[in-house]
Design an enzyme around this catalytic site. Structure first.
Site, mmCIF file in Angstrom:
data_model
loop_
_atom_site.group_PDB
_atom_site.id
_atom_site.type_symbol
_atom_site.label_atom_id
_atom_site.label_comp_id
_atom_site.label_asym_id
_atom_site.label_seq_id
_atom_site.Cartn_x
_atom_site.Cartn_y
_atom_site.Cartn_z
ATOM 1 N N HIS A 1 -14.649 4.811 2.376
ATOM 2 C CA HIS A 1 -14.962 3.377 2.258
ATOM 3 C C HIS A 1 -16.463 3.145 2.158
ATOM 4 O O HIS A 1 -16.974 2.075 2.496
ATOM 5 C CB HIS A 1 -14.443 2.562 3.466
ATOM 6 C CG HIS A 1 -12.952 2.525 3.600
ATOM 7 N ND1 HIS A 1 -12.305 2.600 4.809
ATOM 8 C CD2 HIS A 1 -11.977 2.416 2.669
ATOM 9 C CE1 HIS A 1 -11.003 2.528 4.629
ATOM 10 N NE2 HIS A 1 -10.772 2.425 3.323
ATOM 11 N N ASN B 1 -10.373 0.774 -9.758
ATOM 12 C CA ASN B 1 -10.283 1.230 -8.378
ATOM 13 C C ASN B 1 -8.872 1.775 -8.163
ATOM 14 O O ASN B 1 -7.929 1.025 -7.940
ATOM 15 C CB ASN B 1 -10.579 0.032 -7.455
ATOM 16 C CG ASN B 1 -10.461 0.372 -5.983
ATOM 17 O OD1 ASN B 1 -9.929 1.411 -5.607
ATOM 18 N ND2 ASN B 1 -10.946 -0.524 -5.137
ATOM 19 N N ARG C 1 -1.336 4.730 8.421
ATOM 20 C CA ARG C 1 -1.969 5.996 8.826
ATOM 21 C C ARG C 1 -2.266 5.979 10.316
ATOM 22 O O ARG C 1 -2.621 4.936 10.871
ATOM 23 C CB ARG C 1 -3.279 6.203 8.043
ATOM 24 C CG ARG C 1 -3.065 6.822 6.668
ATOM 25 C CD ARG C 1 -4.351 6.845 5.859
ATOM 26 N NE ARG C 1 -4.364 5.758 4.900
ATOM 27 C CZ ARG C 1 -5.441 5.382 4.200
ATOM 28 N NH1 ARG C 1 -6.580 6.004 4.366
ATOM 29 N NH2 ARG C 1 -5.356 4.407 3.340
ATOM 30 N N GLU D 1 -15.990 -4.188 -3.245
ATOM 31 C CA GLU D 1 -16.187 -2.815 -3.726
ATOM 32 C C GLU D 1 -16.377 -2.804 -5.236
ATOM 33 O O GLU D 1 -17.174 -2.038 -5.763
ATOM 34 C CB GLU D 1 -14.969 -1.952 -3.349
ATOM 35 C CG GLU D 1 -14.904 -1.634 -1.861
ATOM 36 C CD GLU D 1 -13.539 -1.116 -1.427
ATOM 37 O OE1 GLU D 1 -12.574 -1.918 -1.396
ATOM 38 O OE2 GLU D 1 -13.437 0.073 -1.107
ATOM 39 N N ARG E 1 -13.811 4.127 -9.169
ATOM 40 C CA ARG E 1 -13.883 4.496 -7.769
ATOM 41 C C ARG E 1 -13.197 5.851 -7.603
ATOM 42 O O ARG E 1 -12.017 5.994 -7.937
ATOM 43 C CB ARG E 1 -13.159 3.472 -6.893
ATOM 44 C CG ARG E 1 -13.126 3.898 -5.425
ATOM 45 C CD ARG E 1 -12.124 3.108 -4.623
ATOM 46 N NE ARG E 1 -12.156 3.516 -3.224
ATOM 47 C CZ ARG E 1 -11.133 3.378 -2.381
ATOM 48 N NH1 ARG E 1 -10.013 2.819 -2.787
ATOM 49 N NH2 ARG E 1 -11.223 3.773 -1.128
HETATM 50 C C1 LIG Z 1 -10.172 6.221 1.387
HETATM 51 C C2 LIG Z 1 -9.226 5.159 1.812
HETATM 52 O O1 LIG Z 1 -8.721 5.186 2.893
HETATM 53 O O2 LIG Z 1 -9.025 4.173 0.949
HETATM 54 P P1 LIG Z 1 -7.929 3.032 1.060
HETATM 55 O O3 LIG Z 1 -8.212 2.272 2.303
HETATM 56 O O4 LIG Z 1 -8.187 2.228 -0.185
HETATM 57 O O5 LIG Z 1 -6.600 3.714 1.066
HETATM 58 MG MG LIG Z 2 -9.473 -1.719 0.143
#
Ligand SMILES: CC(=O)OP(=O)(O)O
Ligand SMILES: [Mg+2]
Ligand SMILES: Nc1ncnc2c1ncn2[C@@H]1O[C@H](COP(=O)(O)OP(=O)(O)O)[C@@H](O)[C@H]1O
Length: 395
Positions: free
Chosen positions: A178, A8, A239, A382, A89
């Site tokens: 996700h 992953n 983010r 996952e 992944r």
């Molecule tokens: C696609 C994504 O946001 O994955 P992660 O939360 O693992 O950064």
């Molecule tokens: Mg995660």
């Protein structure tokens, strides 16, 4: 069938598990953290013992190398007993990949082409594939895409209302992420309730470092909060989630920001970190307890956004039967869960405070017996889901 190695590749991490495909027992697991940072390191867990090592790991290729060393030093030996298949992944499958896919050169070219839609994730995933193929050239490698589960989202939900010719040319639409987690968790929730998945309208909150919520109707994703990229929707660790695109234009025009500055702002300097200086929800909670006002304000923004999406998704589904919390914050943070649902009493949601406070690694109900809607905590897995899909793809 022997073991499945699951890789992953995250944006700055590399997680792996070696799983027995028949018993689904985890034979070894590990995490390479802070790739690209001088303080990176690996932890490798086997037979309940965690082995840790600090070393500089520049990229996912080096991460794979560190993993191979950990296997040969701490076991189980992959030389004596190589895996039967490697499941990878891959975050972005665009409109090309709807299901687990055996990796060929053509598949790799497509994953590379999709890197421009997920620049933080797909390149690392591809490095993981190349390193693993070089190490295990004679076994199948299967890509499992984060976007695949969301392929059932209808056009009305995945279309952005911008000029169609521009959107089509540049593949601009909602894809969602996700998906492997949302799929696993919604299936496990139905199993826990002992009800057919087909009969349930579910809202699944995956609240980790990255966070997204998905509306799932009869086992199919019909709406999700991430978009073309993993930036929009919920407030995350670093983010931003949703921001007025006009505000971003304003910054590009007036704040001397270039594209890379904007990328950095939205991916790394936003979310609860941007608002409070803390990325980890545990640190945020500690700061709130010590009276830090910025931390409290960040928490309020985080919760408000979750409530907003809950209301929207109840409306999209025409009601809801099950609300599920998963991933690091969703599984562990009772305060967040209670706060999200505080105003959902009009739906008939009743949380049992004692059940909510209980700590456990198992799926559990946190709603009261007289709640009109089941509220569950279901740990995500996952890696197990990727292992299952990789085995199914080669069978
Ligand atoms: C696609 C994504 O946001 O994955 P992660 O939360 O693992 O950064
Ligand atoms: Mg995660
Ligand atoms: N006991 C806990 N209480 C509150 N939050 C927690 C707890 N344990 C982990 N978390 C949160 O979970 C987040 C990581 O979730 P995880 O699902 O592992 O994320 P990812 O896979 O995106 O790295 C951390 O940022 C942390 O805030």
């Amino acid at each position: 069938m022997r073991a499945v190695l699951v890789i992953n590749s995250g944006s700055s991490s590399f997680k792996y598990q070696l799983i027995d495909s028949e018993s689904e027992q985890v034979l070894a697991s590990g995490l390479v953290e802070r790739i690209g940072d001088e303080h990176s390191g690996i932890s490798h867990t086997v037979d309940g013992t965690k082995h840790q090592r600090e070393l500089e790991i520049a990229d996912h290729t080096a991460g794979f190398g560190a993993m191979m060393e950990a296997f040969s030093d701490f076991g189980p030996s992959l030389d004596d007993d190589p895996p039967a298949v490697v499941g990878h992944r891959i975050v972005h499958g665009g409109q090309r990949f709807f299901e687990p896919t055996i990796i060929t050169d053509l598949v790799k070219i497509n994953i590379e082409d999709l890197s421009e839609l997920a620049p933080l994730h797909n390149p690392g995933g591809l490095q993981g594939i190349n390193a693993a193929q070089a190490q295990f050239p004679d076994i199948p490698h299967v890509a499992v895409f984060d976007t695949a589960f969301h392929q059932t989202i209808p056009p009305a939900a995945y279309t952005y209302a911008i000029d169609t010719s521009v959107a089509e040319r540049y593949r601009v639409r909602k894809y969602g992420f996700h998906g492997t987690s949302h799929q696993f968790v919604s299936g496990a929730a139905a199993q826990f309730l002992d009800k057919p998945l087909e009969d349930l309208r579910q809202i699944v909150f995956h609240l980790g470092n990255g966070a997204s919520v998905t509306a799932i109707d009869g086992g199919k994703s019909v709406e999700t909060s991430m978009g073309m990229t993993p930036i929009p929707g919920l407030v995350m660790g670093t983010r931003s989630g949703d921001v007025d695109p006009g505000a971003l234009l304003h910054l590009l025009r007036h704040a001397r920001m270039g594209v890379d500055d904007m990328d950095n702002l939205l991916n790394k300097r936003s979310g609860i970190f941007g608002l409070s200086g803390h990325t980890d929800m545990r640190d945020l909670a500690a700061a709130i307890d010590s009276g830090d006002e910025a931390a409290q304000a960040a928490f309020d923004v985080y919760i408000h956004r979750l409530r907003l999406y809950l209301g929207a998704y109840v409306s999209v589904l025409g009601g809801v039967d099950v609300i599920v919390f998963t991933a690091g914050v969703g599984e562990n943070d009772a305060t967040v869960r209670a706060a999200v649902l505080e105003k959902a009493q009009f739906l008939g949601v009743r949380i049992d405070p004692e059940r909510n406070a209980l700590r456990s690694h198992d799926a559990r109900r946190i709603s009261a017996d007289d709640s009109a809607i089941d509220v569950l905590v279901v740990p995500t897995d996952e890696e197990l889901e990727i292992a299952r899909q990789a085995v199914a793809a080669i069978s």
